[in-house]
Design a protein around this motif. Structure first.
Motif, PDB file in Angstrom:
ATOM      1  N   PHE A 121       0.540  -1.248  -0.036  1.00  0.00           N
ATOM      2  CA  PHE A 121      -0.085   0.031  -0.010  1.00  0.00           C
ATOM      3  C   PHE A 121       0.848   1.366   0.018  1.00  0.00           C
ATOM      4  O   PHE A 121       0.410   2.376  -0.267  1.00  0.00           O
ATOM      5  N   LYS A 122       2.005   1.031   0.427  1.00  0.00           N
ATOM      6  CA  LYS A 122       3.088   2.343   0.714  1.00  0.00           C
ATOM      7  C   LYS A 122       4.052   2.640  -0.431  1.00  0.00           C
ATOM      8  O   LYS A 122       4.565   3.785  -0.560  1.00  0.00           O
ATOM      9  N   LEU A 123       4.005   1.587  -1.321  1.00  0.00           N
ATOM     10  CA  LEU A 123       4.879   1.698  -2.524  1.00  0.00           C
ATOM     11  C   LEU A 123       4.677   2.870  -3.110  1.00  0.00           C
ATOM     12  O   LEU A 123       3.595   3.145  -3.611  1.00  0.00           O
ATOM     13  N   ASP A 124       5.767   3.604  -4.048  1.00  0.00           N
ATOM     14  CA  ASP A 124       5.409   4.579  -4.890  1.00  0.00           C
ATOM     15  C   ASP A 124       4.814   4.157  -6.196  1.00  0.00           C
ATOM     16  O   ASP A 124       3.941   4.997  -6.677  1.00  0.00           O
ATOM     17  N   THR A 125       4.982   2.831  -6.537  1.00  0.00           N
ATOM     18  CA  THR A 125       4.282   2.224  -7.862  1.00  0.00           C
ATOM     19  C   THR A 125       2.927   2.134  -7.788  1.00  0.00           C
ATOM     20  O   THR A 125       2.255   2.401  -8.615  1.00  0.00           O
ATOM     21  N   THR A 126       2.559   2.012  -6.254  1.00  0.00           N
ATOM     22  CA  THR A 126       1.055   1.699  -6.332  1.00  0.00           C
ATOM     23  C   THR A 126       0.514   3.338  -6.160  1.00  0.00           C
ATOM     24  O   THR A 126      -0.307   3.431  -6.913  1.00  0.00           O
ATOM     25  N   VAL A 127       1.001   4.146  -5.146  1.00  0.00           N
ATOM     26  CA  VAL A 127       0.574   5.503  -5.277  1.00  0.00           C
ATOM     27  C   VAL A 127       0.173   6.226  -6.491  1.00  0.00           C
ATOM     28  O   VAL A 127      -0.573   6.941  -6.691  1.00  0.00           O
ATOM     29  N   GLU A 128       1.371   5.903  -7.343  1.00  0.00           N
ATOM     30  CA  GLU A 128       1.531   6.644  -8.658  1.00  0.00           C
ATOM     31  C   GLU A 128       0.006   6.186  -9.307  1.00  0.00           C
ATOM     32  O   GLU A 128      -0.222   6.859 -10.084  1.00  0.00           O
ATOM     33  N   LYS A 129      -0.600   5.199  -8.997  1.00  0.00           N
ATOM     34  CA  LYS A 129      -1.809   4.676  -9.897  1.00  0.00           C
ATOM     35  C   LYS A 129      -2.881   5.485  -9.393  1.00  0.00           C
ATOM     36  O   LYS A 129      -3.999   5.254  -9.987  1.00  0.00           O
ATOM     37  N   PHE A 130      -3.048   6.446  -8.510  1.00  0.00           N
ATOM     38  CA  PHE A 130      -3.996   7.322  -8.176  1.00  0.00           C
ATOM     39  C   PHE A 130      -4.597   7.968  -9.685  1.00  0.00           C
ATOM     40  O   PHE A 130      -3.746   8.544 -10.127  1.00  0.00           O
ATOM     41  N   ARG A 131      -5.561   7.958  -9.762  1.00  0.00           N
ATOM     42  CA  ARG A 131      -6.104   8.574 -11.262  1.00  0.00           C
ATOM     43  C   ARG A 131      -7.203   9.607 -10.740  1.00  0.00           C
ATOM     44  O   ARG A 131      -8.288   9.323  -9.941  1.00  0.00           O
ATOM     45  N   GLY A 132      -7.076  10.859 -11.536  1.00  0.00           N
ATOM     46  CA  GLY A 132      -8.178  11.843 -11.175  1.00  0.00           C
ATOM     47  C   GLY A 132      -9.421  11.535 -12.042  1.00  0.00           C
ATOM     48  O   GLY A 132      -9.315  11.553 -13.176  1.00  0.00           O
ATOM     49  N   ILE A 133     -10.640  11.390 -11.214  1.00  0.00           N
ATOM     50  CA  ILE A 133     -11.638  10.988 -12.199  1.00  0.00           C
ATOM     51  C   ILE A 133     -12.989  11.797 -11.726  1.00  0.00           C
ATOM     52  O   ILE A 133     -13.282  12.095 -10.498  1.00  0.00           O
ATOM     53  N   TYR A 134     -13.627  12.358 -12.782  1.00  0.00           N
ATOM     54  CA  TYR A 134     -14.896  13.032 -12.337  1.00  0.00           C
ATOM     55  C   TYR A 134     -16.162  11.701 -12.334  1.00  0.00           C
ATOM     56  O   TYR A 134     -16.254  11.201 -13.223  1.00  0.00           O
ATOM     57  N   MET A 135     -16.799  11.524 -11.067  1.00  0.00           N
ATOM     58  CA  MET A 135     -17.861  10.934 -11.239  1.00  0.00           C
ATOM     59  C   MET A 135     -19.217  11.568 -11.379  1.00  0.00           C
ATOM     60  O   MET A 135     -19.534  12.586 -11.028  1.00  0.00           O
ATOM     61  N   PRO A 136     -19.873  10.940 -12.413  1.00  0.00           N
ATOM     62  CA  PRO A 136     -21.278  11.340 -12.497  1.00  0.00           C
ATOM     63  C   PRO A 136     -22.227  11.200 -11.304  1.00  0.00           C
ATOM     64  O   PRO A 136     -22.483  10.207 -10.466  1.00  0.00           O
ATOM     65  N   TYR A 137     -22.786  12.466 -10.955  1.00  0.00           N
ATOM     66  CA  TYR A 137     -23.693  12.597  -9.928  1.00  0.00           C
ATOM     67  C   TYR A 137     -25.070  12.951 -10.356  1.00  0.00           C
ATOM     68  O   TYR A 137     -24.990  13.757 -11.260  1.00  0.00           O
TER      69      TYR A 137
END
Ligand SMILES: [Zn+2]
Ligand SMILES: [Zn+2]
Length: 458
Positions: A121-137
């Motif tokens: 959970f703490k690896l940089d390679t994991t964290v890099e995968k955060f993706r900015g997404i707009y969710m439809p509401y």
């Protein structure tokens, strides 16, 4: 698609500066002014987009520029099929307010406090995968203007076997307005995360494609009217609650029930709300842990499983000083040790049962309204009695051992110590189940397309 008007390079919306920026020529634009340049007038009802559909789980992500999507953020699969399409122009947007770096910081702060979270959970390679997404509401406009009334009667006399009543009618003029109630319309964005991360309505702006620059959008796959009954009920309950608080109306003292306020939906709009999304798939590729950061408020909702190896290590580390404390010092009387054993078994009993309740709720999707409505015909009912028994007997035996030793009245210290150790072993065994259950709760089954059997589609 959203090209820099100065050099034709790729632009990106920067939440820190609140500007659309171009890295190639360092230009900065006001998102609202850029609108004219990319020729997005209000009359444009459809937007050009590229959809990426995951062949493993069926999720569909949208991009409005040339960005290519290489993995699915719900299941991690690389098998994505892309297609050009037109999508409806949303009505509103809450632009990203925090950057990906800030989201990662918030996430790291959250897991930093947990000693037991898996290392991956703490690896940089994991964290890099955060993706900015707009969710439809779906954003609701609700209201009611008019009268409500209720009839009732109060007994004022009882004479010769007859009751005498005064009849009353209490009415009130109501003007109720509800703005900003919202529900997410992406089925794979589970309610347990979206509910944990409420958005603040104050930042809602008219939709502008420039805010999407550099971000993704989740596609709407739940009908816009799915939550109508739910949302109406919530608003009506709330209005009725407010009404019952108005003491001047005196419903109760006139024998009247507080009337229902017929709040109704006046308008439904589509809004795009920002989240940073991360999926962590396990080695066997059957379980996934999600972490979601609200792109407006920075709040984090995530699954926090316990790393089993770390758990054992920590338990051993704690056991050593505990052992010395008990065995060497005159601090603890032999008989007291058995009480500690009883205390632990009762504690563990409560913990594991409340956790089992939570797992049951989660697996039956009891708190996921979208799921409940969308799948009335395939309601999950799980048999949990066996699981309760399977767990509770360990704590019960543990308790009994300590209890019997405590009431035995023996003067042999070894009986007390032996009982306490045996009792604690059973508690440890129960705790092992507790960890496994905790991990079950803080994960989701890897989403998969439902495979239909036979050829019912033929
Ligand atoms: Zn440029
Ligand atoms: Zn997928």
């Amino acid at each position: 698609m959203i090209k820099c008007p100065n050099c034709g390079g790729e632009t990106k919306y920067n939440p820190k500066e609140k500007k659309v920026t171009c890295d190639y020529c360092n230009s900065k634009f006001e998102p609202k002014e850029l609108r004219t340049i990319i020729n997005l007038s209000k009359e444009v009802k459809k937007l050009d987009a590229t959809s990426y559909t995951c062949s493993q789980c069926g999720a569909t992500l949208l991009v409005f520029d040339d960005t290519a999507i290489t993995f699915c953020n719900y299941c991690g699969s690389n098998a994505l099929v892309n297609e050009k399409m037109k999508v409806n122009n949303p009505d509103y947007i809450i632009p990203f307010k925090i950057t990906k770096e800030e989201a990662i910081k918030a996430y790291r702060r959250k897991i930093g406090r947990s000693l037991l979270v898996p290392r991956s959970f703490k690896l940089d390679t994991t964290v890099e995968k955060f993706r900015g997404i707009y969710m439809p509401y779906c954003i609701y406009d609700m209201g009611y203007e008019g009268d409500v009334s209720s009839r009732g009667s109060v007994k004022y006399l009882h004479l010769f076997g007859y009751d005498y009543y005064h009849d009353y009618k209490v009415s009130a003029q109501i003007k109720a307005n509800y703005d900003g109630f919202s529900y997410d319309l992406a089925s794979k964005f589970y309610d347990k995360y979206s509910m944990a991360l409420p958005f603040q309505y104050k930042d809602v702006e008219e939709f502008n494609l420039n805010y999407m620059s550099g971000y993704y959008a989740d596609s709407k796959d739940i009908d816009i009217d799915t939550y109508d009954t739910q949302i109406t009920k919530i608003a009506r309950n709330d209005a009725r609650n407010e009404l019952s608080k108005k003491r001047s109306l005196k419903f109760a003292s006139h024998g009247c029930v507080v009337p229902t306020v017929p709040v109704s939906i006046e308008n439904r709009k589509i809004g795009m709300f920002p989240v940073y999304f991360l999926a962590m798939v396990n080695k066997d590729k059957d379980i996934v842990h999600y972490a979601v950061v609200n792109g407006q408020t920075g709040k984090v909702a995530m699954d926090m499983p316990i790393d089993y190896k770390k758990y054992i290590l920590l338990s051993l580390l704690l056991a050593v000083p505990a052992y010395f404390l008990i065995s060497t010092g005159p601090l603890v009387q032999p008989k007291t040790v058995t009480f500690i054993g009883m205390l632990f078994s009762v504690m563990s009993l409560f913990l594991s049962n409340s956790q089992l309740d939570a797992i049951k709720r989660d697996r039956e999707h009891l708190d996921d309204k979208g799921y409940q409505i969308a799948s009335d015909d395939r309601k999950v009912k799980m048999k949990f009695t066996e699981r309760y028994i399977k767990h509770n007997w360990k704590q019960t035996i543990s308790f009994l051992i300590s209890f019997l030793a405590a009431v035995s009245g023996t003067i042999e210290d070894t009986v007390y110590y032996g009982a306490a150790i045996l009792s604690l072993l059973f508690v440890l065994w129960a705790f092992h189940d507790l960890v496994i259950e905790h991990n079950e709760l803080s994960s989701s089954k890897l989403p998969q397309l439902e495979k239909r059997g036979g050829d019912e589609n033929a």
